[in-house]
Write a protein that holds these residues in place. Structure first.
Motif, mmCIF file in Angstrom:
data_model
loop_
_atom_site.group_PDB
_atom_site.id
_atom_site.type_symbol
_atom_site.label_atom_id
_atom_site.label_comp_id
_atom_site.label_asym_id
_atom_site.label_seq_id
_atom_site.Cartn_x
_atom_site.Cartn_y
_atom_site.Cartn_z
ATOM 1 N N ASP A 180 0.899 -0.959 0.113
ATOM 2 C CA ASP A 180 0.099 -0.043 -0.117
ATOM 3 C C ASP A 180 0.921 1.220 0.060
ATOM 4 O O ASP A 180 0.417 2.240 -0.675
ATOM 5 C CB ASP A 180 -0.986 -0.118 1.221
ATOM 6 N N TYR A 181 1.791 0.916 0.576
ATOM 7 C CA TYR A 181 2.965 2.240 0.730
ATOM 8 C C TYR A 181 3.492 2.599 -0.673
ATOM 9 O O TYR A 181 3.477 3.575 -0.974
ATOM 10 C CB TYR A 181 4.063 1.917 1.848
ATOM 11 N N ALA A 182 3.881 1.320 -1.154
ATOM 12 C CA ALA A 182 4.442 1.557 -2.639
ATOM 13 C C ALA A 182 3.539 2.271 -3.516
ATOM 14 O O ALA A 182 3.695 2.798 -4.120
ATOM 15 C CB ALA A 182 5.059 0.183 -3.033
ATOM 16 N N ASP A 183 2.257 1.693 -3.444
ATOM 17 C CA ASP A 183 1.191 2.292 -4.426
ATOM 18 C C ASP A 183 0.890 3.645 -4.182
ATOM 19 O O ASP A 183 0.955 4.608 -5.268
ATOM 20 C CB ASP A 183 -0.198 1.677 -4.217
ATOM 21 N N ALA A 184 0.996 4.140 -2.884
ATOM 22 C CA ALA A 184 0.694 5.416 -2.436
ATOM 23 C C ALA A 184 1.894 6.434 -3.070
ATOM 24 O O ALA A 184 1.734 7.831 -3.224
ATOM 25 C CB ALA A 184 0.670 5.852 -0.977
ATOM 26 N N ASN A 185 3.030 5.937 -3.246
ATOM 27 C CA ASN A 185 4.126 6.730 -3.300
ATOM 28 C C ASN A 185 4.881 6.225 -4.709
ATOM 29 O O ASN A 185 5.758 6.706 -4.666
ATOM 30 C CB ASN A 185 5.120 6.574 -2.268
#
Ligand SMILES: [Zn+2]
Length: 419
Positions: A180-185
């Motif tokens: 999720d962090y990767a997607d958001a960033n």
């Protein structure tokens, strides 16, 4: 198992029994009180002449298990103690070496080699044994390892991009957060070079070896191979999956495995029972017939990978964590599995408590933004359809929930608490 393994186990067992009879205050007392003649213990089949060692024994007589003077201890660790106070565990230099050998064998079983770079996403300090084992195991097989530690998605991705690890070692429920962090960033994880994840502490499979909801959630988003591993401080050894993914393999040099039913009889191939281990080659705190409390299916048929050692399926539950809720028996992993099915749920904590009548109550804490009538009804129906009962839902802010789950002084995120 092959004859060579059997011969080695017999010899190691005889050495172990003679050793504890001489060095362990606890076993000396047990043997004398029960009139046990250690010369009658020749093979693992003779173990039934000995009583089980329980978690209570270990907690109550902790230091009586120690077989060496305290100045011979190299590493001081404690057990995780989800339900009780953590118990002290002492490792001599030889035990630390045994731990390294165990983890090296585990990595090899999970197709690791000197060409791999591991990224360690668990703690290596806080008196935690496993983190240390991973570091030493990677070193022993000639691989590289990056000690990032738990949490910290930014640092995890920064390390992945900087050092190109091939294998992550992680608590699997952390991986959706990482993605999720990767997607958001805008991080391109598909081309990261990570090809597998060694999953510790939580099951990623169902009893039939298909991926559970958490396992499916990870692999549907990311093309990585998952290897499950099951271990504990007390055994100082791990059951790790090979590429077949059909349960964690026993390392017969380090443990004798028994799996027993409620009447303490050995279960048949494929059966469910409590995992009992006898530790081989341990100098500091060897254990005979230690009842782990963990319930697993055991498989004795040879694996397609060519190994003929026993395999353990995912931990279905811990005996002491059995919840009696509204007339239904539930183990926490079944609750996690339902919660992991719902994409919107990034964070949760299951709280088990006793009500005024002494019955178990289950409350699921969820982030405030999910508090809508539609969501509540959906989750309620999902629980009903999967487990026949639905726990109470409570909503708190995401900050508070994060704080409750990732407590600084804890070694692992707390998805489950008892109050
Ligand atoms: Zn195998």
């Amino acid at each position: 198992m092959t004859e060579k393994i059997n011969a080695n186990q017999n010899e190691s067992l005889q050495q172990l029994v003679a050793y504890v009879a001489e060095k362990s205050a606890f076993y000396k007392k047990v043997f004398s009180e029960r009139g046990i003649d250690i010369n009658t213990i020749h093979t693992p089949a003779d173990l039934t002449k000995l009583p089980f060692t329980t978690k209570d024994d270990l907690a109550q007589y902790n230091d009586d298990f120690l077989c060496v003077p305290k100045n011979k201890i190299t590493d001081f660790v404690t057990t995780s103690g989800t339900m009780s106070d953590p118990v002290a565990f002492y490792l001599t230099d030889l035990d630390v070496e045994r731990l390294a050998a165990n983890e090296a064998a585990s990595f090899r079983c999970a197709d690791g080699s000197e060409n791999d770079i591991y990224q360690l996403m668990t703690t290596i300090d806080k008196r935690f044994m496993a983190g240390l084992a991973y570091w030493m195991g990677a070193r022993k097989i000639g691989a590289g390892i990056i000690r990032v530690g738990p949490g910290a998605p930014f640092l995890q991705w920064e390390s992945i991009q900087r050092f190109s690890p091939t294998v992550l070692i992680a608590i699997p429920s952390f991986i959706p957060r990482l993605l999720d962090y990767a997607d958001a960033n805008g991080i391109d994880y598909a081309s990261s070079g990570v090809n597998s994840i060694i999953c510790i502490g939580e099951p990623i499979r169902n009893a039939d070896f298909t991926l559970n909801e958490l396992g499916k959630r990870i692999t549907s988003q990311w093309n990585v191979k998952l290897y499950s591993t099951y271990a504990s401080t007390e055994m100082g050894a791990a059951f790790t999956e090979c590429h077949e993914g059909k349960g964690g393999h026993l390392n017969p040099d380090l443990l004798i495995l028994e799996v027993v039913d409620d009447e303490e009889n050995a279960v048949e191939d494929g059966g469910l029972g409590e995992v009992v281990v006898t530790t081989l080659g341990v100098e500091g705190m060897p254990l005979l017939r230690y009842k782990t409390g963990d319930l697993c299916h055991v498989h004795y048929k040879p694996c397609a990978c060519g190994r003929d050692t026993a395999r353990l399926g995912p931990v279905v539950g811990r005996k002491q964590q059995m919840i009696k809720f509204k007339g239904t028996t539930i183990f926490p992993p079944a609750l996690f599995d339902v919660l992991d099915m719902v994409k919107e749920i990034e964070l949760y904590q299951v709280v088990v408590s006793k009500n005024e009548y002494g019955n178990d109550e289950i409350t699921v804490l969820l982030p405030m933004q999910l508090q809508t009538a539609v969501f509540k009804e959906m989750l309620h129906s999902l629980f009903k359809s999967k487990l026949r009962v639905s726990p109470v839902m409570e909503f708190v802010t995401a900050e508070e929930l994060t704080f409750r789950i990732y407590k600084q002084e804890k070694r692992k995120p707390e998805k489950l608490i008892y109050i």
